[in-house]
Design a protein around this motif. Sequence first.
Motif, PDB file in Angstrom:
ATOM      1  N   ASN A   1       6.743  11.909  -6.803  1.00  0.00           N
ATOM      2  CA  ASN A   1       5.881  10.987  -6.060  1.00  0.00           C
ATOM      3  C   ASN A   1       6.647  10.212  -4.995  1.00  0.00           C
ATOM      4  O   ASN A   1       6.166   9.185  -4.515  1.00  0.00           O
ATOM      5  CB  ASN A   1       5.209  10.007  -7.027  1.00  0.00           C
ATOM      6  CG  ASN A   1       4.264  10.693  -7.988  1.00  0.00           C
ATOM      7  OD1 ASN A   1       3.454  11.524  -7.586  1.00  0.00           O
ATOM      8  ND2 ASN A   1       4.373  10.367  -9.273  1.00  0.00           N
ATOM      9  N   ARG A   2       7.826  10.700  -4.624  1.00  0.00           N
ATOM     10  CA  ARG A   2       8.649  10.003  -3.634  1.00  0.00           C
ATOM     11  C   ARG A   2       7.904   9.838  -2.298  1.00  0.00           C
ATOM     12  O   ARG A   2       7.976   8.795  -1.663  1.00  0.00           O
ATOM     13  CB  ARG A   2       9.954  10.755  -3.414  1.00  0.00           C
ATOM     14  CG  ARG A   2      10.910  10.030  -2.486  1.00  0.00           C
ATOM     15  CD  ARG A   2      12.146  10.846  -2.216  1.00  0.00           C
ATOM     16  NE  ARG A   2      13.134  10.695  -3.267  1.00  0.00           N
ATOM     17  CZ  ARG A   2      13.515  11.670  -4.078  1.00  0.00           C
ATOM     18  NH1 ARG A   2      12.951  12.861  -3.984  1.00  0.00           N
ATOM     19  NH2 ARG A   2      14.441  11.472  -4.991  1.00  0.00           N
ATOM     20  N   LYS A   3       7.172  10.884  -1.885  1.00  0.00           N
ATOM     21  CA  LYS A   3       6.477  10.808  -0.594  1.00  0.00           C
ATOM     22  C   LYS A   3       5.346   9.777  -0.635  1.00  0.00           C
ATOM     23  O   LYS A   3       5.088   9.080   0.351  1.00  0.00           O
ATOM     24  CB  LYS A   3       5.926  12.179  -0.208  1.00  0.00           C
ATOM     25  CG  LYS A   3       4.992  12.806  -1.225  1.00  0.00           C
ATOM     26  CD  LYS A   3       4.588  14.211  -0.792  1.00  0.00           C
ATOM     27  CE  LYS A   3       3.694  14.883  -1.848  1.00  0.00           C
ATOM     28  NZ  LYS A   3       3.325  16.261  -1.447  1.00  0.00           N
ATOM     29  N   PHE A   4       4.687   9.659  -1.810  1.00  0.00           N
ATOM     30  CA  PHE A   4       3.650   8.632  -1.935  1.00  0.00           C
ATOM     31  C   PHE A   4       4.276   7.237  -1.963  1.00  0.00           C
ATOM     32  O   PHE A   4       3.718   6.283  -1.422  1.00  0.00           O
ATOM     33  CB  PHE A   4       2.819   8.866  -3.194  1.00  0.00           C
ATOM     34  CG  PHE A   4       2.118  10.190  -3.223  1.00  0.00           C
ATOM     35  CD1 PHE A   4       1.048  10.449  -2.376  1.00  0.00           C
ATOM     36  CD2 PHE A   4       2.534  11.196  -4.078  1.00  0.00           C
ATOM     37  CE1 PHE A   4       0.408  11.661  -2.383  1.00  0.00           C
ATOM     38  CE2 PHE A   4       1.896  12.425  -4.096  1.00  0.00           C
ATOM     39  CZ  PHE A   4       0.834  12.663  -3.257  1.00  0.00           C
TER      40      PHE A   4
ATOM     41  N   LEU B   1       6.948   6.416  -0.409  1.00  0.00           N
ATOM     42  CA  LEU B   1       7.314   6.106   0.967  1.00  0.00           C
ATOM     43  C   LEU B   1       6.138   5.491   1.722  1.00  0.00           C
ATOM     44  O   LEU B   1       6.296   4.497   2.443  1.00  0.00           O
ATOM     45  CB  LEU B   1       7.784   7.374   1.683  1.00  0.00           C
ATOM     46  CG  LEU B   1       8.074   7.242   3.187  1.00  0.00           C
ATOM     47  CD1 LEU B   1       9.172   6.219   3.421  1.00  0.00           C
ATOM     48  CD2 LEU B   1       8.465   8.594   3.773  1.00  0.00           C
ATOM     49  N   VAL B   2       4.956   6.056   1.524  1.00  0.00           N
ATOM     50  CA  VAL B   2       3.756   5.525   2.184  1.00  0.00           C
ATOM     51  C   VAL B   2       3.467   4.112   1.704  1.00  0.00           C
ATOM     52  O   VAL B   2       3.171   3.210   2.500  1.00  0.00           O
ATOM     53  CB  VAL B   2       2.542   6.444   1.925  1.00  0.00           C
ATOM     54  CG1 VAL B   2       1.274   5.816   2.488  1.00  0.00           C
ATOM     55  CG2 VAL B   2       2.767   7.818   2.535  1.00  0.00           C
ATOM     56  N   ILE B   3       3.570   3.897   0.385  1.00  0.00           N
ATOM     57  CA  ILE B   3       3.299   2.571  -0.178  1.00  0.00           C
ATOM     58  C   ILE B   3       4.308   1.555   0.352  1.00  0.00           C
ATOM     59  O   ILE B   3       3.953   0.418   0.704  1.00  0.00           O
ATOM     60  CB  ILE B   3       3.340   2.625  -1.723  1.00  0.00           C
ATOM     61  CG1 ILE B   3       2.188   3.489  -2.249  1.00  0.00           C
ATOM     62  CG2 ILE B   3       3.256   1.219  -2.307  1.00  0.00           C
ATOM     63  CD1 ILE B   3       2.237   3.720  -3.737  1.00  0.00           C
TER      64      ILE B   3
ATOM     65  N   LEU C   1       5.948   1.629   3.185  1.00  0.00           N
ATOM     66  CA  LEU C   1       5.646   1.342   4.586  1.00  0.00           C
ATOM     67  C   LEU C   1       4.438   0.416   4.712  1.00  0.00           C
ATOM     68  O   LEU C   1       4.394  -0.453   5.588  1.00  0.00           O
ATOM     69  CB  LEU C   1       5.399   2.644   5.345  1.00  0.00           C
ATOM     70  CG  LEU C   1       6.636   3.536   5.546  1.00  0.00           C
ATOM     71  CD1 LEU C   1       6.245   4.841   6.219  1.00  0.00           C
ATOM     72  CD2 LEU C   1       7.693   2.816   6.370  1.00  0.00           C
ATOM     73  N   ILE C   2       3.454   0.595   3.818  1.00  0.00           N
ATOM     74  CA  ILE C   2       2.273  -0.283   3.836  1.00  0.00           C
ATOM     75  C   ILE C   2       2.685  -1.708   3.477  1.00  0.00           C
ATOM     76  O   ILE C   2       2.280  -2.679   4.129  1.00  0.00           O
ATOM     77  CB  ILE C   2       1.192   0.234   2.874  1.00  0.00           C
ATOM     78  CG1 ILE C   2       0.604   1.550   3.402  1.00  0.00           C
ATOM     79  CG2 ILE C   2       0.085  -0.809   2.701  1.00  0.00           C
ATOM     80  CD1 ILE C   2      -0.374   2.201   2.439  1.00  0.00           C
TER      81      ILE C   2
ATOM     82  N   GLN D   1       9.422  -3.077  10.456  1.00  0.00           N
ATOM     83  CA  GLN D   1       8.969  -2.375   9.262  1.00  0.00           C
ATOM     84  C   GLN D   1      10.053  -1.446   8.731  1.00  0.00           C
ATOM     85  O   GLN D   1      10.247  -1.327   7.519  1.00  0.00           O
ATOM     86  CB  GLN D   1       7.692  -1.603   9.563  1.00  0.00           C
ATOM     87  CG  GLN D   1       6.506  -2.505   9.896  1.00  0.00           C
ATOM     88  CD  GLN D   1       5.293  -1.723  10.367  1.00  0.00           C
ATOM     89  OE1 GLN D   1       5.194  -0.526  10.158  1.00  0.00           O
ATOM     90  NE2 GLN D   1       4.368  -2.410  11.014  1.00  0.00           N
TER      91      GLN D   1
ATOM     92  N   ALA E   1      11.787  -1.535   5.179  1.00  0.00           N
ATOM     93  CA  ALA E   1      11.551  -0.371   4.322  1.00  0.00           C
ATOM     94  C   ALA E   1      12.843   0.236   3.799  1.00  0.00           C
ATOM     95  O   ALA E   1      12.877   0.736   2.665  1.00  0.00           O
ATOM     96  CB  ALA E   1      10.752   0.679   5.090  1.00  0.00           C
TER      97      ALA E   1
END
Length: 278
Positions: A220-223, A225-227, A229-230, A243, A247
């Motif tokens: 879930n590393r890519k998810f 990353l999105v979280i 950044l959010i 950001q 991050a």
Amino acid sequence: MARKKVDPNKMSFLDHVEELRWSLIRSIIGILIGALIAGFFTDFIFDVIIFGPKRGSFITYEFFCDFGKNFGIISDFCNPDFNFKVQSKEMSDEFSTHIWTCILVGFVVAFPWILHQIWRFISPGLKSDEKKYSGGFIIVCSLLFFIGVIFGYFVIAPLSVHFMMTYNLSPEISTEPSLSSYIGYIRASILASGLLFELPVIIYFLTKIGLATPAGLRKNRKFALVIVLIVAAVITPPDIASQIIVAIPVLILYEVSIFISKFVLYRQERRKRKLATP
């Protein structure tokens, strides 16, 4: 009246509720003592610390300015021109801001004490070999929190102030933020960053109860990353550079958390093998 001591192994639900109540009371007392101490240093806290990022000579601006000059770049951080005044628009603004700021400082100062109360509450449910790590738990959590607070104050807060105060739609517009607005930016930057740096500890406990695994964290590393950044977009000004700066350490903490999760599972497997050995 002294509280009656109860055997942790024989505590009822109401006994646990009572213990939780006393843990909260002791934590609040610690925060209030910290707030009272902060009250004696009001001038320093406001004039030097809180209003530091609104001055063009703030250490963060000078650092980014010198960093840019090393690459032949003269950035907006070099002597930024935003010598603005913070306005108090309500009669009670200064009083309420003073009180809540002291409470915030009290919370930061008393954070190790609060962690101690949390550990005292959960320790009856831990194994004997886990209880001996109480000192390490408090030190590590406090260290991560204080590093996060420092990062929030010296990186996130000045970046937010700099971006908002140099962003101008028209020369006809003069930006003069209210006291509550300015303090809100500083407070959010510090607290959000401090709590965000507790990620490795959160992953540790999630792994202990089986809700996180190294394989799952990698998958879930890519998810994540999105979280990240959010979250960075929420607690920083809406520019890409800020950001990314926020991050990067969070992503590093996420990678560290994977190793922590792996270590926890390794210890659990080793304990199982030891118990299975006749």
